[in-house]
Design a protein around this motif. Structure first.
Motif, short mmCIF file in Angstrom:
data_model
loop_
_atom_site.label_atom_id
_atom_site.label_comp_id
_atom_site.label_asym_id
_atom_site.label_seq_id
_atom_site.Cartn_x
_atom_site.Cartn_y
_atom_site.Cartn_z
N PRO A 1 -1.97 12.01 8.37
CA PRO A 1 -2.75 12.55 7.25
C PRO A 1 -3.36 13.90 7.58
CG PRO A 1 -3.95 10.78 8.32
CD PRO A 1 -2.59 10.79 8.94
N GLY B 1 -0.23 12.26 1.44
CA GLY B 1 -0.85 12.35 2.76
C GLY B 1 -1.76 13.54 2.96
N GLU C 1 -3.55 5.30 4.82
CA GLU C 1 -4.05 5.79 3.53
C GLU C 1 -5.02 4.81 2.89
OE1 GLU C 1 -0.44 4.29 0.58
OE2 GLU C 1 -0.56 6.40 1.14
#
Length: 318
Positions: free
Chosen positions: A38, A52, A266
């Motif tokens: 990320p 991301g 996430e």
């Protein structure tokens, strides 16, 4: 930026903080995505977000939504807009139209201007004409003077705006705001609305801005970070300092997760409860953009006052 991202990944980075600008985010993002790492970037260009990439910034869209919704809760239904003729002005106009459509408000009239004090005069004068209790027929959309009885697209009497969004700052704002009363807008009745750049003590000296509302981080929250920064570095924090602090705090908290393989997943980053940082409450949406808990502030001669504090938590189910 791409080379820096590759270097960070080669050294084992599990999350990347930065870059700052949309073009550098666009360069670094593919590198991070390919490694499934990320990217917490600081650009306010919402098109940079997603897949991301998370934007820890202050996009104008969230400020516009907050101040407009507050104005409508305080009884304002009809609005004017005067914005710069550039990409930022277009973003503001789009966001403003979207929130008005969602909440049932009316955009009575909008104007754009070149960012030069002399070139603000004509647009401000045109906008001011729409502040009347009853808008003259010749100013209404759809009016055709060649047709007898033509009164425009609106049925009945068309009414003027009750508030004006003015997303300008600094010396240009101090040049623009007085033009409305100069062209006979009653600023005791018409509320001026702004953006977080209005959080400037110098603006309290401008009579035309008295009583103006804008959305920004809650000073009762940001004061604590400001004081700690001054104690550590001997000066007031620059604008980006709190963003860097919150990004690092976020990474540190996520890094404490018990399972190494998914601590920066996430699902962890998109925690619905959000996080409470130097600028207050925030959380990331699935598309990588940010939601923030902002306060509504009011400009007064004695200083900038909080009229609606920032929330301390996100409501359940939101």
């Amino acid at each position: 930026a791409a080379a820096a991202a590759r270097s960070a990944l080669a050294e084992g980075a599990e999350i990347i903080l930065g870059p700052l600008f949309s073009e550098t985010v666009a360069a670094a993002a593919p590198v991070a995505r390919a490694a499934n790492v990320p990217l917490i970037a600081f650009s306010s260009d919402m098109q940079s977000a997603g897949e991301g990439v998370y934007l820890l910034s202050f996009p104008p869209e969230i400020e516009i939504a907050r101040v407009t919704e507050f104005a409508m809760l305080r009884g304002k239904e009809r609005f004017g807009l005067i914005a710069p003729a550039n990409d930022y002005g277009q973003r503001v106009a789009t966001a403003f139209n979207e929130v008005l459509a969602l909440r049932g408000g009316v955009l009575v009239h909008e104007e754009r201007y070149e960012q030069d004090p002399d070139k603000m005069l004509a647009p401000a004068k045109r906008l001011a004409a729409y502040s009347k209790d009853i808008i003259p027929p010749e100013l209404r959309h759809g009016y055709d003077p060649t047709k007898p009885g033509s009164t425009g697209a609106s049925s009945g009497n068309a009414q003027g705006f009750q508030a004006v969004l003015m997303p300008e700052q600094g010396t240009l704002l101090r040049a623009l705001a007085p033009l409305l009363p100069y062209y006979n807008v009653n600023i005791n009745q018409v509320k001026l609305l702004g953006v977080s750049a209005w959080n400037n003590p110098r603006l309290t000296r401008e009579p035309a801005l008295r009583g103006g509302w804008f959305a920004a981080p809650d000073p009762s929250i940001t004061a604590a970070f400001d004081e700690r920064f001054k104690a550590a570095f001997g000066e007031a924090p620059p604008k980006l300092a709190s963003l860097a602090y919150d990004a690092t705090l976020l990474a540190a908290r996520l890094g404490q997760g018990p399972r190494r393989r998914d601590r920066f997943d996430e699902r962890m980053i998109q925690n619905r409860s959000g996080y409470f940082g130097a600028d207050g409450l925030f959380r990331f949406k699935e598309d990588g953009t940010i939601e923030r808990g902002l306060a509504i502030l009011e400009i007064q001669p004695g200083g900038i006052q909080i009229v609606d504090p920032a929330p301390r938590s996100f409501t359940a189910g939101s």
